[in-house]
Design an enzyme around this catalytic site. Structure first.
Site, PDB file in Angstrom:
ATOM      1  CD  GLU A  44      -1.925  13.673  23.950  1.00  0.00           C
ATOM      2  OE1 GLU A  44      -0.801  14.239  24.038  1.00  0.00           O
ATOM      3  OE2 GLU A  44      -2.759  13.991  23.099  1.00  0.00           O
ATOM      4  NE  ARG A  48      -7.112  11.805  17.916  1.00  0.00           N
ATOM      5  CZ  ARG A  48      -5.904  11.937  17.410  1.00  0.00           C
ATOM      6  NH1 ARG A  48      -5.518  11.178  16.420  1.00  0.00           N
ATOM      7  NH2 ARG A  48      -5.088  12.837  17.875  1.00  0.00           N
ATOM      8  CB  THR A  72      -8.285  13.969  20.753  1.00  0.00           C
ATOM      9  OG1 THR A  72      -7.035  13.387  20.379  1.00  0.00           O
ATOM     10  CG2 THR A  72      -8.940  14.499  19.491  1.00  0.00           C
ATOM     11  CE  LYS A 132      -1.659  18.571  20.097  1.00  0.00           C
ATOM     12  NZ  LYS A 132      -2.353  17.290  20.274  1.00  0.00           N
TER      13      LYS A 132
HETATM   14  C1  3PG Z   1      -2.336  14.615  17.761  1.00  0.00           C
HETATM   15  O1  3PG Z   1      -3.342  14.056  18.042  1.00  0.00           O
HETATM   16  O2  3PG Z   1      -1.796  15.365  18.566  1.00  0.00           O
HETATM   17  C2  3PG Z   1      -1.784  14.441  16.393  1.00  0.00           C
HETATM   18  O3  3PG Z   1      -2.662  13.801  15.559  1.00  0.00           O
HETATM   19  C3  3PG Z   1      -0.499  13.693  16.405  1.00  0.00           C
HETATM   20  O4  3PG Z   1       0.126  14.006  15.215  1.00  0.00           O
HETATM   21  P1  3PG Z   1       0.995  12.919  14.421  1.00  0.00           P
HETATM   22  O5  3PG Z   1       0.064  11.806  14.092  1.00  0.00           O
HETATM   23  O6  3PG Z   1       1.490  13.634  13.202  1.00  0.00           O
HETATM   24  O7  3PG Z   1       2.104  12.508  15.324  1.00  0.00           O
END
Ligand code: 3PG
Length: 292
Positions: A44, A48, A72, A132
């Site tokens: 994924e 960002r 995101t 999710k």
């Molecule tokens: C995401 O983008 O789904 C989260 O920021 C991932 O979370 P983590 O950094 O705690 O794994």
């Protein structure tokens, strides 16, 4: 290109979806090699960074064995950019009805983030059944998912946010968890430092934590000598190796690529489900006895 309906199955088999923030497309090949080497076939790529569409494009054109999606995603133009680049699924941190409708209109798999019953029901009303669960740990984690289980029996979750090697086992033991998402195995720092070997090591370590053991495959052949040695060093050698696993069903799914099969008559059932089974893997003479 994997069919939209098959993405959920693929997530289940992989068990872990690396959530990746990557600054430059030049790192894509090293990253793909590390994921592949560790045994992961899903990535994924989060929107960002500006590089996200190019990275997705590189995965889609040069690393087709790894199913790439966009994370995101909060805007329609990001959906467009992701699909144009070759993304096969879309993940959003929250439940944004217009993004979901837009994706469904384009017949693309979308996994919006939810963390409470009202959002789950809004997503269900759109016909979505894989969601999710974000941010998982601060939203009640395993306890919340257990509470959702009896009420929303048809929903599978992808908990993300605070998942690490030390708690992934607990999450994956839940029947309503399809797979976990997490950024720890491909941290921005490791990518920045081009530490692809370390990424591969973390992927393997995470998969070992998920299954209880890790099959070692080299050039498509099980490295039996290493496999046996690592199991013996772990204190379990004999005609049949017993391994405790959080989910027999998931372990079988994860080993399907090695053509693992259940030894006829070895199944032990308790209540509704399978609690013990022996499996054989072609090329590996020692049987593995899985105990859930
Ligand atoms: C995401 O983008 O789904 C989260 O920021 C991932 O979370 P983590 O950094 O705690 O794994």
């Amino acid at each position: 290109m994997v069919k939209k309906e098959k993405i959920g199955e693929l997530f289940y088999k992989t068990g872990l979806i690396p959530v990746i923030k990557i600054d430059s497309e030049e790192m894509t090949d090293g990253l793909a090699k590390a994921l592949r080497g560790g045994g992961l076939s899903v990535a994924e790529i989060t929107f960002r960074t500006k590089a996200a569409p190019k990275v997705i494009e590189r995965f889609a054109s040069c690393h087709e064995d790894i199913i790439v999606g966009a994370g995101t995603v909060t805007k329609k133009d990001e959906v467009d950019a992701a699909l144009l680049a070759g993304a096969q699924f879309i993940v959003s941190p929250g439940f944004n009805p217009s993004i979901c409708e837009y994706c469904l209109g384009k017949d693309v798999a979308v996994f919006p983030g939810v963390n409470n019953p009202s959002l789950i029901e809004q997503a269900m009303a759109m016909g979505l059944s894989i969601l999710k669960f974000f941010p998982a740990e601060v939203s009640g984690g395993v306890k919340a998912l257990n509470a959702f289980k009896s009420v929303y029996q048809q929903i599978s979750f992808i908990p993300t946010g605070g998942i690490q090697e030390n708690n992934i086992h607990e999450y994956l033991s839940l029947k309503n968890v399809l797979a976990c998402g997490g950024s720890w195995i491909v941290s921005a720092d490791l990518l920045e430092a081009r530490k692809f070997d370390e990424i591969e090591r973390l992927v393997k370590s995470a998969r070992r934590a998920m299954m209880g053991f890790l099959p070692i495959v080299q050039d498509g052949i099980i490295d039996e000598e290493n496999q046996i040695r690592s199991m013996r060093d772990g204190g379990c050698i004999g005609g049949c190796i017993e391994v405790k696993t959080p989910s027999i069903k998931r372990t079988l799914a994860m080993l399907s690529y090695l053509k693992a099969y259940v030894v006829p008559g070895s199944e032990v059932e308790k209540g509704q489900g399978l609690v013990e089974v022996s499996i054989s893997i072609p090329g590996l003479h020692t049987q593995i006895h899985l105990v859930e």
